[in-house]
Structures are given as C-alpha cells and as structure tokens.
Scaffold this motif. Structure first.
Motif, PDB file in Angstrom:
ATOM      1  N   LYS A 239      32.262  47.179  43.824  1.00 34.53           N
ATOM      2  CA  LYS A 239      32.472  48.530  43.278  1.00 34.53           C
ATOM      3  C   LYS A 239      33.033  49.494  44.325  1.00 34.53           C
ATOM      4  CE  LYS A 239      27.929  50.736  43.635  1.00 34.53           C
ATOM      5  NZ  LYS A 239      26.814  51.325  42.901  1.00 34.53           N
ATOM      6  N   ASP A 242      39.085  49.156  46.480  1.00 31.82           N
ATOM      7  CA  ASP A 242      40.080  50.161  46.138  1.00 31.82           C
ATOM      8  C   ASP A 242      40.542  50.060  44.688  1.00 31.82           C
ATOM      9  OD1 ASP A 242      39.981  51.192  48.665  1.00 31.82           O
ATOM     10  OD2 ASP A 242      41.570  49.917  49.433  1.00 31.82           O
ATOM     11  N   TYR A 243      40.634  48.825  44.178  1.00 32.55           N
ATOM     12  CA  TYR A 243      41.146  48.727  42.807  1.00 32.55           C
ATOM     13  C   TYR A 243      40.161  49.274  41.788  1.00 32.55           C
ATOM     14  CZ  TYR A 243      38.751  44.169  43.050  1.00 32.55           C
ATOM     15  OH  TYR A 243      37.835  43.168  43.230  1.00 32.55           O
ATOM     16  N   LEU A 245      38.400  52.060  42.476  1.00 25.43           N
ATOM     17  CA  LEU A 245      38.735  53.488  42.578  1.00 25.43           C
ATOM     18  C   LEU A 245      39.986  53.780  41.743  1.00 25.43           C
ATOM     19  CD1 LEU A 245      38.042  56.174  44.029  1.00 25.43           C
ATOM     20  CD2 LEU A 245      39.698  55.521  45.776  1.00 25.43           C
ATOM     21  N   ALA A 246      40.974  52.892  41.871  1.00 19.41           N
ATOM     22  CA  ALA A 246      42.215  53.076  41.111  1.00 19.41           C
ATOM     23  C   ALA A 246      41.933  53.036  39.614  1.00 19.41           C
ATOM     24  CB  ALA A 246      43.232  52.011  41.496  1.00 19.41           C
ATOM     25  N   LYS A 248      39.193  53.879  38.167  1.00 19.67           N
ATOM     26  CA  LYS A 248      38.558  55.151  37.817  1.00 19.67           C
ATOM     27  C   LYS A 248      39.605  56.252  37.703  1.00 19.67           C
ATOM     28  CE  LYS A 248      34.040  54.330  39.883  1.00 19.67           C
ATOM     29  NZ  LYS A 248      33.301  54.493  41.147  1.00 19.67           N
ATOM     30  N   SER A 249      40.592  56.206  38.593  1.00 16.74           N
ATOM     31  CA  SER A 249      41.604  57.268  38.580  1.00 16.74           C
ATOM     32  C   SER A 249      42.456  57.208  37.318  1.00 16.74           C
ATOM     33  CB  SER A 249      42.490  57.186  39.829  1.00 16.74           C
ATOM     34  OG  SER A 249      43.500  56.225  39.651  1.00 16.74           O
ATOM     35  N   LEU A 250      42.403  56.070  36.602  1.00 13.50           N
ATOM     36  CA  LEU A 250      43.135  55.986  35.337  1.00 13.50           C
ATOM     37  C   LEU A 250      42.322  56.565  34.192  1.00 13.50           C
ATOM     38  CD1 LEU A 250      44.509  52.341  35.540  1.00 13.50           C
ATOM     39  CD2 LEU A 250      45.708  54.455  36.078  1.00 13.50           C
ATOM     40  N   GLY A 251      41.059  56.946  34.478  1.00 13.87           N
ATOM     41  CA  GLY A 251      40.218  57.528  33.437  1.00 13.87           C
ATOM     42  C   GLY A 251      39.472  56.485  32.632  1.00 13.87           C
ATOM     43  N   LEU A 252      39.332  55.280  33.159  1.00 14.24           N
ATOM     44  CA  LEU A 252      38.598  54.244  32.427  1.00 14.24           C
ATOM     45  C   LEU A 252      37.098  54.534  32.479  1.00 14.24           C
ATOM     46  CD1 LEU A 252      40.449  51.042  33.667  1.00 14.24           C
ATOM     47  CD2 LEU A 252      40.956  52.497  31.717  1.00 14.24           C
ATOM     48  N   SER A 253      36.380  54.059  31.454  1.00 19.79           N
ATOM     49  CA  SER A 253      34.941  54.328  31.401  1.00 19.79           C
ATOM     50  C   SER A 253      34.190  53.367  32.316  1.00 19.79           C
ATOM     51  CB  SER A 253      34.441  54.173  29.971  1.00 19.79           C
ATOM     52  OG  SER A 253      34.458  52.817  29.618  1.00 19.79           O
ATOM     53  N   HIS A 254      32.937  53.711  32.617  1.00 18.47           N
ATOM     54  CA  HIS A 254      32.123  52.863  33.482  1.00 18.47           C
ATOM     55  C   HIS A 254      32.001  51.453  32.942  1.00 18.47           C
ATOM     56  CE1 HIS A 254      31.106  55.860  36.307  1.00 18.47           C
ATOM     57  NE2 HIS A 254      30.479  56.635  35.453  1.00 18.47           N
ATOM     58  N   HIS A 261      36.798  44.890  35.358  1.00 20.63           N
ATOM     59  CA  HIS A 261      37.304  44.842  36.731  1.00 20.63           C
ATOM     60  C   HIS A 261      36.292  44.311  37.733  1.00 20.63           C
ATOM     61  CE1 HIS A 261      41.165  46.687  35.932  1.00 20.63           C
ATOM     62  NE2 HIS A 261      40.539  47.470  35.073  1.00 20.63           N
TER      63      HIS A 261
END
Ligand SMILES: Nc1ncnc2c1ncn2[C@@H]1O[C@H](COP(=O)(O)OP(=O)(O)OP(=O)(O)O)[C@@H](O)[C@H]1O
Ligand SMILES: [Mg+2]
Lengths: 352, 310
Positions: A239, A242-243, A245-246, A248-254, A261
């Motif tokens: 978790k 970096d991918y 974090l990426a 998350k930056s796309l707005g995907l849910s937990h 991922h």
C-alpha cells in the motif's frame, strides 16, 4: 495464460512436467468412475491380500496373444495367502466393458468402464486389501477425495486469508488489531492438536458427506491464519507503493484499490505458498484418517487406505502394495513442491 | 482574473513521534486558468509535499496545520472523502516523477486508461484512442504491460491518464527527472501542445530553474518549505538571493560572514534563507512576510521587497 505456460516451461522443464503431471493426476482421479475397473467397495471375498495381477502376452503353449490376458487365481496356501494361477482358461483384458451403473461425479450415469476382465478372474493392477478390494480402484476413488479436499481447503484458506489479511493490512487501526489477535489465537495452538480438538467438537457418527465437509473446514480453518498474517504484511508494504498512490490520484475507492491493485500484487507470493501448502491438506486428512477421525470405510481416501496398513507389520512384508497410497501422497507432494518453487519466479511480474 | 487553484496560508507539518516538524510554511499563491506555473526548489524543499496536499494524498504522518486550498473556488480541505474522490482525476490530476513505479505492473496500459476514465457519455474506447493519439501513442499500446515500454512512453501513458477527463489543472511533479535529455524535451513539448489544445492549467514542479525559465509563464521559487519568490521569466529578473544562486549568478560559497548566525531560539522564525544568504543583514533576523509586488509576482526578502514596493 499462454504466456504463463511458456514462462513456466522456460523457467524449469521439471516444474512444467510437474504441472502437467498434477493436472493429469487430478483429471484421472476425478474420472475414477470410468477408469476404475471395480467400484471402491466391491469385494473379492476369496482374494484378500492378492498381489498385483500378472498380465500375460504368451500362453502356456508359448502362443503370442495380441490382446493381453490374465489368468484366474486360486488360493494356494490359505495360511500365508499365496495364490496360484489357474492356466486352464485365459481371460483377455477388455476395453470399454459394460458393468453396473455408476455416476461420474454423482451426475452423469455410465455403464462403460475403461477396462476389465470377465469374472471370476480379476485384474488388480496394484493388488487387493484385507477384504479383497482392488487397491488400484480404491486409490483412484481415494485420490478423488484426498485431492478434492486439498483443493477445496486451499480455496477456502485463500479466500479467508485474502479477506482478513487484506482488510487488516489496508485499513489498519482497530480492525487490524482485532483480526490479528484472532489469527494469533489460532496460531498459538500446534496445528495437529487444534485439528484433533476441532474434530472432537463434532460427533463421530456423521455421514460421509458431513465428515468430508468437516475435514475441509477444519483443515482450512487451520491453514488460513498463517496466510492471513503474511498477506497482511504484504499489503502493508504494497500500500506504500507508488502505483497505489497513483491509483488514489485517479479517484478510485479504497475497495477498488485493495481488490484490484493491492491483493493481485500479493498473488505471486500467495499462489506459490498455496501450491506448496496443498500436500499439507492431503497429509492432514491422512493424519485424521490414521486416528479413525477422517473419511470412514468403506469410502476410500489415501489417508485411510494408508492407515489400514499401520499397526499391521505383517503387511509390510507380505502385501507391500498396500503402501502405494503413501507413495502417491509422496509423489503429489514432490510435484507440488517443485511447481511451487518455480511459480515463485514465474509469477513475479518483474520477471515477465 | 480566474483562479483554478488558490492556496491561502497553507502550513503542513510532519509528525515525528510527539513532535510536529514544519514542512510547508505560509504558502500563498495561485494558478490562473490555463496558466503554466512552475515551482522550483531543491531536493527536500517540500515540492512533492505541496503537490500531495493539493491532491489530499499526504501520507498519514503529515498534517495540514492551517490554510485553505481552493480548487475552482471550493476548499478541498473541507470536503468529505467521497467528494474528493470524484474531484481527483477529474478536475485535478497528477503526473509523477518515476513513471515506471506509478503504473501497476500487473495491468496493461489499456486497463490503466479505463480506470482513469471517470463516467463519461462519450464512447470509452474512442476517447481512449483519441487521448492516446494526443500524447503520441498508437492505440495498440493498450495491450502492452508497463514494463514492456520505455520510460518516455510510460510517461506519455501517465499524461494520457491525467488528460483523459479533461481536468482544469494538471500537476506535474518532476515529470522529466527520470528521463534523458531528448525524452525530456519531447515530454515538455507534448505538455505545451496539450496546453494549447485543451487549455488545462499546468502546475509544473521541477528542480531545474533553467528548464522552468524556458517554459513557465510564472515561476515560484521554494526554499525550505517557503515560497521565497514568484516572478515572470519573460518580464523581470528574479531578485531573491536564493534565485540568484539557483541561476548560478552568485557564488554559492560566499556568504556574509560579518553577520554571524547567533544561536537564538527563534531562529526558525527568521528569513528561511538567512543561514546561507550572501546579502544577509541584521534586520533579516526576524519573520519575513511574502510581499506582493503586483497581483502576479512577489518576494520574501526585506531588501528586495522594499525596493520593489517603492
Ligand atoms: N515519507 C516521508 N517520511 C518522512 N519524511 C518525509 C517523507 N517524505 C518527505 N519527507 C520530508 O519532507 C520534506 C519535504 O519532502 P518533499 O518530498 O516534499 O521534497 P521535494 O521538494 O519533493 O524533494 P525532491 O526534489 O527530492 O522530490 C523533506 O524534508 C523530507 O525529508
Ligand atoms: Mg519530490
């Protein structure tokens, strides 16, 4: 998928062979209803401890027969249970013979078996046991039970381990604390005693199906805890990748991040670990059977076939073919270990 | 004047055991609609921390201690988790430094683009193909895994993911640091082409002032978590002593020995550059505010700030 086989083959020919060997083993045992010449509880009352049947191509006159044949056997010495071939009549081995109806995997009816010989002769590729039952047939049927227990157990362990390990590792905090303490409670007991005490919680006189399900449950309940802990550890480290974090930056849910991922990135480890753990389930079932707590007679499993020989030292000398179940367990174990070792490298995306 | 991004009095600290260590202090700036704003600072100055604060993706050990981050007028520090998710990737997107590490090794480029796509009425595949074309990639690249393409191509994929929802601002955190000179130029050209075509604002973070001077409309200089100067490279020269050092105009080693660094306790409140400043004076030993020269540029330095105010 094609990629996977190619990679496995390139990585290790031996593991590639193991993989196909296991696939064939599973298929064969699941097709026991067609492949076994006798039903698992069919008894040749007059032929207990019969050694593997000799298959002949030449008769007593020295004539060659294209179709191999067997002779009927009669008891030579009832004390030592030795058998003598009655060469007066030959019994050719027939393929696709008819017999009493069986149901393949409880669904498809069949009256045809792959091979057999006419009565009263019998074809016992691996000999017979105390009751004159064909060991070869029983090993096929037993394989179906032992191998399916291992697969079902692994699937349940995997699912439980993924869910608990994933949630604990990803969300952390109090959920993590609760789940991990639970896992630790399961892990502090030596698994053999845990297995016994779990089995002891249930009555002895259960139906075969109930015993089967119970064994699957017990074995996977023991197996998932260690897996959950390891998956939690992996999730903790993945978790931070970096991918993630990426993602998350796309707005995907937990949940999406965890399921799509993080957990898939533990697969290269978990699939390897599970592959190596499969024999543990077979052995676990065998251990329960050994104590008479596993699959009950007349249903065969590799465990109870093997256990019928234990405590019977005579057998080791006179009827060593009864130990073949142990050999099968050993072969499956070796192949799973070889495959698991190779999967560790093959499934690592960095080696693609 | 329309702001896409406006940051007011932002301060961020890092929690270390019981202590709070300031990482960003008194950050005030804005990015206009369609503008290319460059943020320049050395390693550890807090550039990534600022970028992640804007995305609200700071690691758990970081806390925003004060301030507002206004994205299209909305303070994103106040919105709930659900809404920030719908903003991320749609109104604001981010490109990172090492493109390889930011793509999930298990999924193809196509899957990454599908995931990046927020709900849309357009045909998904068509939109993906179009976006790939915009970043100079063939549609066939969708079938390929991240590790099978070059760093430059990976960064183009990241740009495509950032671009696909047509956001009002794209943050690019040192997007070319991991790439070679030629690829860097290509990626920079690509970003400016995209800006001409779709007019997103770009918040470009780099440690390379020269690069920033060649592309930025405005440049912010960051030092130890403070923005020390904002200027327009094609209108005025940077005046802050630190900017001078970054440009190589002033010898780094020389600083004014006559004013010793006294071991006073409130040293943290002084001009952040005091310790290394070639032009430091006694009067710099105090908290220095950021002084706006005009609506677009300003400086955090008493000497040069004064001059300009007059
Ligand atoms: N995960 C972390 N844990 C602890 N401290 C961190 C962490 N990330 C950053 N820091 C600290 O926060 C400060 C700002 O770091 P940041 O990554 O924002 O700098 P940067 O300007 O992006 O540097 P770079 O050019 O190296 O990317 C640094 O002093 C750094 O030591
Ligand atoms: Mg950084």
């Amino acid at each position: 998928m094609k990629n996977f086989f190619q990679r496995l083959k390139n990585h290790s020919k031996l593991a590639f062979f193991s993989f196909w060997f296991l696939v064939i083993f599973y298929i064969v045992s699941f097709l026991a209803d067609i492949l076994a010449p006798y039903h698992f509880d069919y008894q040749f009352r007059d032929k207990p401890y019969h050694p593997p049947t000799k298959i002949h191509f030449f008769d007593t006159q020295g004539n060659f027969h294209i179709r191999p044949f067997v002779y009927n056997t009669v008891v030579d010495d009832p004390v030592f249970r030795s058998y003598r071939e009655d060469t007066s009549k030959i019994y050719p081995i027939k393929f696709f013979v008819d017999g009493p109806e069986r149901k393949i995997l409880f669904f498809f009816k069949t009256k045809k078996y792959l091979f057999g010989v006419d009565k009263p002769a019998g074809i016992f590729l691996f000999g017979t046991d105390t009751y004159g039952r064909d060991i070869f047939s029983r090993l096929l049927y037993g394989g179906r039970i032992s191998l399916s227990i291992s697969i079902a157990g692994v699937i349940i362990s995997f699912t439980l381990g993924m869910i608990t390990g994933g949630i604990a590792g990803y969300f952390g905090g109090i959920i993590d604390q609760i789940l991990m303490r639970l896992v630790e409670i399961l892990m502090v007991f030596p698994s053999f005693y845990l297995m016994l005490s779990l089995r002891a919680m249930f009555p002895l006189n259960l139906s075969s199906i109930q015993v089967y399900l119970l064994i699957v449950l017990i074995l996977s309940l023991i197996g998932w805890a260690g897996l959950a802990r390891i998956i939690r550890g992996m999730v903790l480290s993945i978790k931070e990748e970096d991918y993630v974090l990426a993602a998350k930056s796309l707005g995907l849910s937990h949940w999406r991040i965890l399921i799509f991922h993080i957990l898939p990135n533990t697969f290269s480890y978990t699939i390897t670990a599970l592959t190596i753990s499969v024999p543990g389930y077979i052995i676990g079932e065998a251990a329960l059977s050994l104590l008479g707590l596993g699959i009950q007679e007349p249903y065969p499993s590799w465990g109870n076939i093997l256990s019928s020989t234990i405590g019977n030292l005579r057998v080791l000398g006179d009827a060593p073919w009864l130990l073949l179940a142990g050999f099968f367990i050993f072969v499956v174990l070796i192949n799973f270990n070889l495959l698991g070792d190779a999967l560790r490298n093959v499934l690592d995306p960095k080696n693609w | 004047m329309e702001y896409v991004l406006k940051i007011v009095n932002l301060a961020v600290s890092r929690r270390e055991r019981t202590q709070l260590i300031p990482v960003l202090n008194d950050i005030n700036f804005f990015v206009e609609k369609g503008e290319l704003f460059c943020l320049v600072g050395e390693s550890g100055s807090g550039k990534t921390t600022l970028a992640l604060s804007i995305m609200r993706l700071l690691p758990k050990s970081f806390v925003v201690t004060s301030g507002e981050i206004l994205l299209n007028g909305q303070n994103i520090l106040n919105v709930n988790e659900q809404s920030i998710r719908s903003i991320r990737g749609k109104d604001i997107s981010i490109i990172f430094q090492d493109p390889g590490a930011y793509l999930d090794p298990l999924f193809t480029v196509g899957v990454h683009l599908q995931e990046a796509l927020h709900g849309t009425t357009e045909d998904k595949n068509q939109l993906i193909t179009k976006t790939l074309k915009d970043v100079g990639l063939e549609p066939e690249i969708q079938l390929v895994y991240p590790h099978q393409i070059s760093g430059g191509q990976q960064q183009r994929v990241m740009i495509a993911m950032a671009l696909i929802n047509n956001p009002s601002i794209i943050i690019a955190d040192e997007p070319t640091t991991a790439l070679d000179v030629l690829t860097t130029r290509q990626i920079i050209n690509l970003l400016s082409k995209i800006r001409e075509k779709y007019h997103p604002a770009i918040f470009f973070i780099t440690h390379d002032l020269e690069l920033a001077m060649s592309i930025g409309i405005r440049i912010g200089i960051m030092y130890k978590g403070h923005i020390v100067e904002i200027f327009r490279p094609d209108r005025e020269k940077p005046l802050h002593p630190y900017s001078g050092i970054l440009l190589g105009n002033i010898d780094k080693k020389y600083f004014n020995e006559k004013i010793p660094v006294s071991s006073q306790t409130d040293i943290n409140d002084w001009c952040p550059f005091f310790e290394k400043c070639p032009e430091r004076e006694q009067k710099c030993q105090k908290k220095i505010p950021f002084i706006w020269r005009d609506s677009l540029t300003g400086i955090r330095c008493i000497k040069h700030g004064r001059n300009h105010q007059m």
